[in-house]
Design a protein around this motif. Sequence first.
Motif, mmCIF file in Angstrom:
data_model
loop_
_atom_site.group_PDB
_atom_site.id
_atom_site.type_symbol
_atom_site.label_atom_id
_atom_site.label_comp_id
_atom_site.label_asym_id
_atom_site.label_seq_id
_atom_site.Cartn_x
_atom_site.Cartn_y
_atom_site.Cartn_z
ATOM 1 N N MET A 1 4.047 80.568 69.651
ATOM 2 C CA MET A 1 5.398 80.167 70.146
ATOM 3 C C MET A 1 5.398 78.544 70.299
ATOM 4 N N PRO A 2 4.517 78.086 70.998
ATOM 5 C CA PRO A 2 4.521 76.490 71.021
ATOM 6 C C PRO A 2 4.378 75.637 69.918
ATOM 7 N N LEU A 3 3.490 76.382 68.973
ATOM 8 C CA LEU A 3 2.965 75.846 67.646
ATOM 9 C C LEU A 3 4.139 75.728 66.721
ATOM 10 N N SER A 4 5.033 76.999 66.821
ATOM 11 C CA SER A 4 6.167 76.936 65.987
ATOM 12 C C SER A 4 7.430 76.151 66.414
ATOM 13 N N LEU B 1 10.095 70.888 65.504
ATOM 14 C CA LEU B 1 10.451 69.504 65.865
ATOM 15 C C LEU B 1 9.819 68.404 64.699
ATOM 16 N N ILE B 2 8.481 68.764 64.234
ATOM 17 C CA ILE B 2 7.893 68.030 63.205
ATOM 18 C C ILE B 2 8.900 67.896 61.967
ATOM 19 N N LEU B 3 9.423 68.979 61.610
ATOM 20 C CA LEU B 3 10.164 69.270 60.293
ATOM 21 C C LEU B 3 11.457 68.418 60.732
ATOM 22 N N TRP C 1 16.026 73.355 61.978
ATOM 23 C CA TRP C 1 14.900 73.985 62.108
ATOM 24 C C TRP C 1 14.613 74.533 63.464
ATOM 25 N N LEU C 2 15.052 73.939 64.610
ATOM 26 C CA LEU C 2 14.746 74.343 65.811
ATOM 27 C C LEU C 2 15.572 75.248 66.161
ATOM 28 N N ALA C 3 16.677 75.751 65.722
ATOM 29 C CA ALA C 3 17.410 76.648 66.101
ATOM 30 C C ALA C 3 17.012 77.918 65.265
ATOM 31 N N ILE D 1 14.937 74.030 77.842
ATOM 32 C CA ILE D 1 13.785 73.464 77.948
ATOM 33 C C ILE D 1 13.382 72.849 76.225
ATOM 34 N N VAL D 2 13.563 73.489 75.426
ATOM 35 C CA VAL D 2 13.266 72.968 73.998
ATOM 36 C C VAL D 2 14.341 72.223 73.592
ATOM 37 N N GLY D 3 15.658 72.674 73.937
ATOM 38 C CA GLY D 3 16.591 71.483 73.794
ATOM 39 C C GLY D 3 16.447 69.974 74.384
ATOM 40 N N VAL D 4 15.937 69.981 75.540
ATOM 41 C CA VAL D 4 15.588 68.911 76.157
ATOM 42 C C VAL D 4 14.463 67.866 75.591
#
Length: 161
Positions: free
Chosen positions: A10-13, A18-20, A36-38, A59-62
């Motif tokens: 999960m963290p790696l994905s 984020l990198i993409l 990508w994040l969505a 949290i991912v959005g922030v």
Amino acid sequence: MSRPRPSWLMPLSVIGALILGLLPLPPELQSLRPYWLALVVAYWVIEDPDRLGLGFAFIVGVVADLTYGSLLGEQALRLVVMAFILQRFRARLRFFPLLQQSLAIGGLLLNDRIVVVAIHVALGIPSLPPLAWLAPLIGMLLWVPVFLLLDALRLGHWRRR
């Protein structure tokens, strides 16, 4: 008996998404960049709803807002709205064939664009370029490979037996 998911996946994905989102694109293609994040958050909200839900999306959005230097809270709001809709319809969506899931994800990504426009109008920020409305279509087309890749990694189908 269900297999536990690898704790690193999960963290790696999320980091990968984020990198993409940070990879440079030519200016004319910038507005076509898929969200990508969505796609990654949607996968985890559908597949692991007991652990990952609205708080995870927030949290991912922030983190994305801080990473991309965007308006603080914009992506958090976008991902929370998407996660809320996914949680509401998860029971049905989970058992759709992948092509039908793609259409639903496309609808969610289109809804995301509407949320972005609403935020921009409310704050007086310039609107999205017309080509940005094609990005949900690209995200919809990418749903199947993203889902299959994350599912194979989560379930361990990539390992040799």
